[in-house]
Design a protein around this motif. Sequence first.
Motif, PDB file in Angstrom:
ATOM      1  N   PRO A 136      15.304 -25.525  15.670  1.00  0.00           N
ATOM      2  CA  PRO A 136      16.192 -26.269  14.769  1.00  0.00           C
ATOM      3  C   PRO A 136      16.236 -25.618  13.391  1.00  0.00           C
ATOM      4  CG  PRO A 136      14.093 -27.386  14.970  1.00  0.00           C
ATOM      5  CD  PRO A 136      14.061 -26.241  15.940  1.00  0.00           C
ATOM      6  N   ARG A 137      17.410 -25.699  12.755  1.00  0.00           N
ATOM      7  CA  ARG A 137      17.604 -25.162  11.406  1.00  0.00           C
ATOM      8  C   ARG A 137      17.701 -26.275  10.377  1.00  0.00           C
ATOM      9  NH1 ARG A 137      22.623 -22.761  10.721  1.00  0.00           N
ATOM     10  NH2 ARG A 137      21.798 -21.630   8.958  1.00  0.00           N
ATOM     11  N   THR A 138      18.555 -27.286  10.681  1.00  0.00           N
ATOM     12  CA  THR A 138      18.797 -28.374   9.740  1.00  0.00           C
ATOM     13  C   THR A 138      18.950 -29.677  10.501  1.00  0.00           C
ATOM     14  OG1 THR A 138      21.206 -28.128   9.840  1.00  0.00           O
ATOM     15  CG2 THR A 138      20.058 -26.827   8.157  1.00  0.00           C
ATOM     16  N   GLY A 139      18.959 -30.784   9.760  1.00  0.00           N
ATOM     17  CA  GLY A 139      19.213 -32.095  10.341  1.00  0.00           C
ATOM     18  C   GLY A 139      17.960 -32.777  10.852  1.00  0.00           C
ATOM     19  N   PRO A 140      18.150 -33.924  11.512  1.00  0.00           N
ATOM     20  CA  PRO A 140      16.995 -34.683  11.991  1.00  0.00           C
ATOM     21  C   PRO A 140      16.170 -33.932  13.039  1.00  0.00           C
ATOM     22  CG  PRO A 140      19.036 -35.720  12.723  1.00  0.00           C
ATOM     23  CD  PRO A 140      19.406 -34.634  11.765  1.00  0.00           C
ATOM     24  N   ALA A 141      16.791 -33.043  13.802  1.00  0.00           N
ATOM     25  CA  ALA A 141      16.010 -32.256  14.770  1.00  0.00           C
ATOM     26  C   ALA A 141      15.047 -31.326  14.042  1.00  0.00           C
ATOM     27  CB  ALA A 141      16.932 -31.461  15.685  1.00  0.00           C
ATOM     28  N   ALA A 142      15.469 -30.754  12.917  1.00  0.00           N
ATOM     29  CA  ALA A 142      14.578 -29.889  12.133  1.00  0.00           C
ATOM     30  C   ALA A 142      13.453 -30.713  11.506  1.00  0.00           C
ATOM     31  CB  ALA A 142      15.364 -29.155  11.051  1.00  0.00           C
ATOM     32  N   ASP A 143      13.791 -31.913  11.030  1.00  0.00           N
ATOM     33  CA  ASP A 143      12.766 -32.783  10.432  1.00  0.00           C
ATOM     34  C   ASP A 143      11.666 -33.113  11.434  1.00  0.00           C
ATOM     35  OD1 ASP A 143      14.321 -32.796   8.141  1.00  0.00           O
ATOM     36  OD2 ASP A 143      15.204 -34.770   8.550  1.00  0.00           O
ATOM     37  N   ARG A 144      12.036 -33.254  12.714  1.00  0.00           N
ATOM     38  CA  ARG A 144      11.062 -33.636  13.745  1.00  0.00           C
ATOM     39  C   ARG A 144      10.619 -32.457  14.611  1.00  0.00           C
ATOM     40  NH1 ARG A 144      14.289 -38.418  13.486  1.00  0.00           N
ATOM     41  NH2 ARG A 144      12.977 -40.129  12.777  1.00  0.00           N
ATOM     42  N   HIS A 145      11.111 -31.265  14.302  1.00  0.00           N
ATOM     43  CA  HIS A 145      10.755 -30.044  15.033  1.00  0.00           C
ATOM     44  C   HIS A 145      11.168 -30.104  16.504  1.00  0.00           C
ATOM     45  CE1 HIS A 145       8.477 -28.626  11.578  1.00  0.00           C
ATOM     46  NE2 HIS A 145       7.968 -29.843  11.499  1.00  0.00           N
TER      47      HIS A 145
END
Length: 166
Positions: A136-145
């Motif tokens: 993930p680079r950005t967004g909620p997926a990046a926040d949660r890895h």
Amino acid sequence: MRLLVLSMLTILLLGACDSVDDDRIPYAPVHLSFSTIADWHTWGIAEESAGWRRYIYRPGTRDNIPAGYPYKGVDATGYGGVLLVTDALGNPVAYDLACPYEARPEVRIEVPDGELFARCPKCGSTYDIFTNHGNPRTGPAADRHYGLKRYSVVSGGALEYRVVTR
């Protein structure tokens, strides 16, 4: 001794923060085969970097992607479909199309024209599909890895030129 244990613990914790969870997508069978080099050139992806194609096979429907692809009874395209890309070195790489943050088969990542990343139209997360293994680079997926689910692309074999499988 305490300093050594504290240092090891710090390294482990820092390493855990950088790990990516790519197992959020439930198991679903994956099998796409390209029997000849000609099949690959017609239905696969260009061997130049940043090429991509989506595969969505739902037996019994006419909405299969790409239209006209000769899906066989043994073919399966995972949970949300398969995104086949050519990485920065020209190697084929496959991901499940389902956004790992949303984790629903109908919420599929897209590759915007001219961009070098994929984006989820629902949550807005972006993923590095050409150079960083679907991380993930950005967004909620990046926040949660939450990274994209990767599939294997095998070349060669007695009867098939390339096979995408789980």
